[in-house]
Design a protein around this motif. Sequence first.
Motif, short mmCIF file in Angstrom:
data_model
loop_
_atom_site.label_atom_id
_atom_site.label_comp_id
_atom_site.label_asym_id
_atom_site.label_seq_id
_atom_site.Cartn_x
_atom_site.Cartn_y
_atom_site.Cartn_z
N LEU A 190 0.87 -1.23 0.11
CA LEU A 190 -0.16 0.14 -0.14
C LEU A 190 0.83 1.50 0.13
N GLU A 191 0.93 1.95 -1.04
CA GLU A 191 1.87 2.93 -1.40
C GLU A 191 1.11 4.47 -1.34
N PRO A 192 1.51 5.28 -0.62
CA PRO A 192 1.00 6.77 -0.72
C PRO A 192 0.99 7.18 -2.04
N THR A 193 -0.06 7.96 -2.25
CA THR A 193 -0.04 8.63 -3.50
C THR A 193 0.50 10.16 -3.57
N SER A 194 0.75 10.68 -2.33
CA SER A 194 1.32 11.89 -2.20
C SER A 194 2.42 11.91 -0.90
N LYS A 195 3.16 12.89 -0.97
CA LYS A 195 4.22 12.97 0.17
C LYS A 195 3.35 13.01 1.50
N GLU A 196 2.07 13.69 1.55
CA GLU A 196 1.31 13.74 2.89
C GLU A 196 -0.02 13.31 2.66
N PRO A 197 -0.11 12.00 2.52
CA PRO A 197 -1.47 11.42 2.31
C PRO A 197 -2.60 12.02 3.60
N PRO A 198 -3.79 11.80 3.29
CA PRO A 198 -4.90 12.45 4.12
C PRO A 198 -4.89 11.47 5.43
N VAL A 199 -4.45 10.36 5.41
CA VAL A 199 -4.25 9.35 6.50
C VAL A 199 -2.71 8.97 6.54
N SER A 200 -2.20 8.98 7.75
CA SER A 200 -0.77 8.68 7.85
C SER A 200 -0.64 6.96 7.81
N SER A 201 0.59 6.48 7.58
CA SER A 201 0.83 5.24 7.44
C SER A 201 0.69 4.49 8.91
N ALA A 202 1.01 5.33 9.91
CA ALA A 202 0.76 4.63 11.15
C ALA A 202 -0.72 4.36 11.34
N ALA A 203 -1.53 5.39 11.18
CA ALA A 203 -3.10 5.25 11.42
C ALA A 203 -3.77 4.14 10.63
N LEU A 204 -2.98 4.10 9.29
CA LEU A 204 -4.04 3.04 8.51
C LEU A 204 -3.07 1.70 8.86
N THR A 205 -1.88 1.53 9.41
CA THR A 205 -1.64 0.22 10.01
C THR A 205 -2.39 -0.07 10.93
N ALA A 206 -2.69 0.84 11.98
CA ALA A 206 -3.47 0.30 13.23
C ALA A 206 -4.87 0.15 12.90
N PHE A 207 -5.33 0.91 11.92
CA PHE A 207 -6.53 0.48 11.42
C PHE A 207 -6.71 -0.79 10.88
N LEU A 208 -5.89 -1.24 9.96
CA LEU A 208 -6.07 -2.50 9.34
C LEU A 208 -5.83 -3.71 10.27
N ASN A 209 -5.04 -3.55 11.33
CA ASN A 209 -4.80 -4.30 12.26
C ASN A 209 -5.86 -4.41 13.41
#
Length: 601
Positions: A522-541
């Motif tokens: 899962l790659e960010p499509t911009s340098k500052e995506p609307p949702v951080s990678s940390a929040a995305l990971t926590a969400f998916l887990n």
Amino acid sequence: MTYHFNPSGPDEDISRAISAPRSQNFFPKLRSEILKLAAAYDLSGNRHAAQTVTFAVATAVWRSAATRTQSQMSIRSPFVVLDISPLPHELAEAVAEFAHLASKSDPVLTAFELGQIYSSLLPPADRKSGGVHYTPPHIAGELILQARKQYANFTTGRVLEPSAGGGVLLVSALEELLFYSGIYEEALLIDLPKRLVGLEIDPFAAWLAQIAVDIRLLPLAIRHGLDLPRVVQVTNSLHEVFDEEFDVVLMNPPFGRAKLTAAQREQFARSLFGHANIYGLFLDLGLRAVKSEGIVTALTPTSFLGGEYFKNLRSMLRTGSTIRNISILDTRCGVFEDVQQELVLTTIQKTKSSRPVQVAKVEIDKPQEVVVDVLGEFKLPDDLSAPWLIPRTRDQVNITRGASSLPHRLSDWGYSIKTGPVVWNRFRSLISERPQTDSLPLIWAGCVRPNGIFEWPATTRKGKAWIRLQENQQHFSQKDPCVLLQRTTSREQKRRLVATPLPFSMINNHGAVVIENHVQVLEPTSKEPPVSSAALTAFLNSQTADTVFRCFSGSASVSAYELRALLLPDPKDLGRLEALVADLASSKEIEREIQRLYREE
């Protein structure tokens, strides 16, 4: 609402559909003894042996049934030429005991037990390639009941079973026709070849199905002085042309990929996308065969509910037809001994009227009892080809209802999805235990550990931590931050979604990594995506996200297609989740917040 189908229960109509005699408890032991003796005498593991033993069993059952009805009628000749030899004495005695029990048993159960002996003696490769999994009586009863609840016409209508091997569904349908015929059973017997049609590609299995029907009809044929009608034909149903001829179609079709000719691809084009699965073709066939307002009920894997390869099938099933009922079989039921997929009973009506689909969980509480928990009615997505969000259990209902109205996807959160490009066995010579010049770390699915932990090298892949790409393979490397997700999980695994961020240190230290094919990226499509990678990971887990994903994914794999379809909250509403993750809040606090985001308004 939960209700039980029990033969000893007060509801005669329900108990009639699911009834099973006490003899059911003794059949497995006798069957096991026959199979054990057959193996001891080298009469298993090949088609000839399977036919030899099963023919002897079916013949013995017929003799017992004829004796009980004082009939001199001979068993019907097989639909295939057989080279039959006498059974060893010990095996013949076990067969005789089995036949004696079968002659006193429910005809549906007898059909199942005969089919089980045949399928168990076949080579495993034949069972797999032919999709030989005969319908247990209690599941056949539930299929019949679901059709009846949608007012299927068993009174005057025509019934088709296009995969009739063994005859369990066929005899179950015959019981319905007999019940509704009342005092006109003689007329039904005369008209039966038109009213009940079974099709089967395996000539011996077709004969078994016909014998099962004959055993049920023998007392009636004697009573009315009529010949036993033939209702089963040997043919490949997928080669047949149907034109809305039947009122009811019942099926437990084969599972597995199918190789199609160009003509077949054209014939089934409306329901195909990429690989063809045999059961999908049978569902298409069923809707071609059934009349307007007619009913199709089928036992299949759940993979068509969400997989990309089934998107045209989903669209076809809802174009000119309506899904009336979806009953998910509890994964603990063990419907088929060697089938690991999650299974579903689906009832479809060929009608232009539309309404929400009733969803239920089906559990086999005891060998003779089916417990159905009706979870409610749910609206399928407006996009006809989109995955269907279907709860599997009662505790998933509220989350499912809350998620169904959410319009956002991972692309709205600022992420694209791709699958790790390296199929390891094609790069075997480039993988090594120690780094070489220009080697890069190889990221396996085993590097993605539960609760967002990244582990490299993967403990499950010792000696395969590095890969040296060729000059023309550099595009396989991953040079940017991303979130990694396991692409395949086992059926027993607690979580389907297991994610972790790729640590910045891996890219900083090595310049890039290479990701194996069993990992989703899962790659960010911009340098500052609307949702951080940390929040995305926590969400998916989270358990909540995992539940939502499981409610439309019918496979153990986590596909990019299904990830793109994951129903998500508005990224603007994730401020509190971001703060909790940044503050290293407990997993319970994070879970509660994600549950709130999915709460039905």
